[in-house]
Write a protein that holds these residues in place. Structure first.
Motif, PDB file in Angstrom:
ATOM      1  N   MET A   1     -54.590  12.381  -7.779  1.00 51.49           N
ATOM      2  CA  MET A   1     -55.472  13.525  -8.032  1.00 51.49           C
ATOM      3  C   MET A   1     -54.733  14.513  -8.925  1.00 51.49           C
ATOM      4  N   PRO A   2     -55.295  14.876 -10.086  1.00 49.14           N
ATOM      5  CA  PRO A   2     -54.617  15.871 -10.953  1.00 49.14           C
ATOM      6  C   PRO A   2     -54.388  17.181 -10.198  1.00 49.14           C
ATOM      7  N   THR A   3     -53.371  17.924 -10.612  1.00 46.78           N
ATOM      8  CA  THR A   3     -53.020  19.146  -9.868  1.00 46.78           C
ATOM      9  C   THR A   3     -53.896  20.323 -10.250  1.00 46.78           C
ATOM     10  N   TRP A   4     -54.640  20.210 -11.351  1.00 50.80           N
ATOM     11  CA  TRP A   4     -55.473  21.339 -11.764  1.00 50.80           C
ATOM     12  C   TRP A   4     -56.889  21.242 -11.190  1.00 50.80           C
TER      13      TRP A   4
ATOM     14  N   ILE B   1     -61.155  22.288 -11.865  1.00 54.64           N
ATOM     15  CA  ILE B   1     -62.065  22.413 -13.013  1.00 54.64           C
ATOM     16  C   ILE B   1     -62.029  23.849 -13.566  1.00 54.64           C
ATOM     17  N   ALA B   2     -61.949  24.837 -12.671  1.00 61.42           N
ATOM     18  CA  ALA B   2     -61.991  26.237 -13.118  1.00 61.42           C
ATOM     19  C   ALA B   2     -60.771  26.601 -13.957  1.00 61.42           C
ATOM     20  N   ASN B   3     -59.577  26.023 -13.603  1.00 64.52           N
ATOM     21  CA  ASN B   3     -58.383  26.443 -14.357  1.00 64.52           C
ATOM     22  C   ASN B   3     -57.842  25.335 -15.262  1.00 64.52           C
ATOM     23  N   SER B   4     -58.640  24.319 -15.522  1.00 59.82           N
ATOM     24  CA  SER B   4     -58.140  23.191 -16.311  1.00 59.82           C
ATOM     25  C   SER B   4     -57.856  23.592 -17.759  1.00 59.82           C
ATOM     26  N   PRO B   5     -56.666  23.246 -18.237  1.00 62.55           N
ATOM     27  CA  PRO B   5     -56.367  23.530 -19.648  1.00 62.55           C
ATOM     28  C   PRO B   5     -57.168  22.634 -20.591  1.00 62.55           C
ATOM     29  N   TYR B   6     -57.816  21.608 -20.058  1.00 56.97           N
ATOM     30  CA  TYR B   6     -58.585  20.689 -20.907  1.00 56.97           C
ATOM     31  C   TYR B   6     -60.013  21.173 -21.138  1.00 56.97           C
ATOM     32  N   LEU B   7     -60.437  22.189 -20.417  1.00 54.05           N
ATOM     33  CA  LEU B   7     -61.821  22.658 -20.526  1.00 54.05           C
ATOM     34  C   LEU B   7     -61.832  24.048 -21.163  1.00 54.05           C
ATOM     35  N   SER B   8     -62.921  24.375 -21.815  1.00 55.94           N
ATOM     36  CA  SER B   8     -62.994  25.715 -22.399  1.00 55.94           C
ATOM     37  C   SER B   8     -63.180  26.739 -21.282  1.00 55.94           C
TER      38      SER B   8
END
Ligand SMILES: Cc1cc2nc3c(=O)[nH]c(=O)nc-3n(C[C@H](O)[C@H](O)[C@H](O)COP(=O)(O)OP(=O)(O)OC[C@H]3O[C@@H](n4cnc5c(N)ncnc54)[C@H](O)[C@@H]3O)c2cc1C
Length: 414
Positions: A398-401, A403-410
């Motif tokens: 499971m990724p550590t980020w 959805i709200a703080n993901s660096p991959y999303l705007s």
């Protein structure tokens, strides 16, 4: 990264290919006539096995042969391209003593048997003087969850007394099957994974009964005929216990890793044959003014089969390499990956090959319907797809980020 076979591996591959071309393939029609057609033993098998052994092509799927054990010492990775060649004909592995379920049983015995057990049960298998089976699956319980296995094995003095029923036991209906490794419950009151043990049961023991022979999708397994077995008060010496009491899962796992990867390696070879069959058949027939191979659809099917096959081969090689480097514990994710990928691929390629062949594709004149059944079977046997997919999912990190703080999303508008 170097994706070439090692020199040693290539040399063995060439040697096996030459033997296959000169000695095995020319006998295929005779094998079909005798064994598949009339249910007889292949009259040439003994001679062929001797020749293979004399050529050093023996027990190729056993990387951990002891000095006293006969065979060619190959790693799993070195064995992979050889198993592919054998996979082109269902009966070819037997020529080199590389057939299931005997090889996985040999591996279980190599790892878990006492010296006395090895002398009595392993040595004859290594010499192809006998055949064997492995009995886990039962008609009355969902056996994809091995903790359900219910056959009882009760200690009584120096013996165990076994009661239960097993089915779909590959090789159990073979006339030369002299023993099977049976998994059963020795302690129903302990942890679910420690309840079971494995024990060696000679087929001639009173109370062991072959209830019937089984077929799969109408196909007979002529190399290792499948049986349903009943065990009624079967008494075997406690000395036949394979591993310690409660280690049934461990024994089963030791044999299942190689069993799965060997099936996949052979299936890749079978897919190569299916592609060749499609190429030849489609180029020899014309429909609506063109040879069949000129149609885009057919070319696409063949090209897609090639794409899938090359991926699967790389995955099988990596799995074999991991088995060599880290043993089953280090390879079991790869074993699950390949066990899901290859049977599904075989099923798809066989389905396309059947279509390319038209009516002949489903007939006994071509090996395609057996290939299709074999691919379908491997999606269930040795653990159904769903069980392997569940394991694979569980190992997905499971990724550590979030959805709200993901660096991959705007940034989310506040
Ligand atoms: C030709 C052939 C040869 C065989 N040879 C042997 C042999 O030599 N020795 C031996 O012991 N057994 C052998 N088997 C048995 C085989 O290993 C079992 O059939 C297999 O493990 C599934 O067990 P089951 O048939 O009891 O199915 P069940 O356990 O009843 O499962 C049925 C279905 O339930 C679903 N399912 C199960 N678990 C999950 C899950 N976690 N998530 C989602 N769905 C799930 C799957 O779709 C699965 O196919 C052979 C089978 C065949 C067909």
């Amino acid at each position: 990264m170097d994706f070439e076979l090692s020199e040693r591996s290539e040399a063995w591959r060439k040697k096996l290919q030459a033997f296959f071309d000169a000695e095995v393939l020319p006998r295929h029609r005779a094998w079909l006539e005798h064994v598949a057609g009339n249910g007889e033993a292949a009259p040439f098998m003994g001679d062929l096995q001797q020749k293979a052994r004399a050529a050093g092509l023996w027990n190729l799927g056993l990387p951990e042969l002891a000095d006293s054990e006969p065979g060619t010492r190959l790693s799993n990775l070195e064995y992979a391209p050889l198993a592919e060649i054998m996979g082109r004909l269902f009966w070819a592995p037997e020529v080199f003593n590389c057939q299931a379920p005997d090889v996985p049983n040999m591996i279980a015995l190599q790892n878990c048997a006492t010296p006395e057990q090895k002398a009595r049960w392993l040595q004859p298998l290594l010499e192809a003087k006998t055949r064997s089976a492995f009995g886990m699956t039962e008609p009355d319980v969902a056996s994809s969850d091995a903790t359900n296995v219910a056959t009882r094995m009760v200690r009584d003095g120096d013996d165990y007394v076994i009661n239960g029923r097993k089915w779909f036991i590959t090789g159990a209906a073979h006339p030369h099957c002299s023993f099977l490794i049976v998994m059963g419950v020795t302690d129903p009151d302990t942890d679910r994974t420690r309840r079971h043990s494995c024990i060696i049961v000679p087929m001639q023991t009173p109370g062991v009964r072959l209830v019937r022979r089984l077929r799969w999708m109408g196909c007979e397994d002529h190399v290792a005929p499948i049986g349903e077995l009943a065990f009624d008060n079967v008494r075997v010496p406690a000395a036949n216990l394979l591993g310690a009491e409660g280690e049934g899962f461990k024994v089963a796992q030791i044999r299942l890793g190689p069993a799965r990867i060997h099936h996949c390696m052979r299936s890749i070879g079978l897919c190569e044959l299916l592609i060749e069959l499609m190429m030849v058949r489609a180029s020899e027939r014309s429909a609506f003014g063109r040879t069949v191979i000129e149609y885009d659809t057919i070319q696409r099917w063949i090209a897609e089969a090639r794409v899938e096959l090359e991926q699967a081969r790389l995955l099988a090689y990596r799995c074999a390499w991991r088995l060599d480097q880290a043993g089953h514990d280090g390879a079991w994710r790869d074993v699950s990956l390949i066990k899901v990928a290859v049977p599904a691929m075989l099923q798809r390629i066989a389905d396309r090959a059947m279509q390319v062949f038209g009516a002949m594709g489903g007939s006994d004149d071509a090996p395609i319907h057996q290939a299709l059944a074999w691919g379908r079977l491997l999606r269930i046997a040795d653990g159904p797809d769903e069980v392997h997919l569940r394991q694979i999912f569980r190992m997905e990190p499971m990724p550590t980020w979030s959805i709200a703080n993901s660096p991959y999303l705007s940034a989310h508008p506040s």
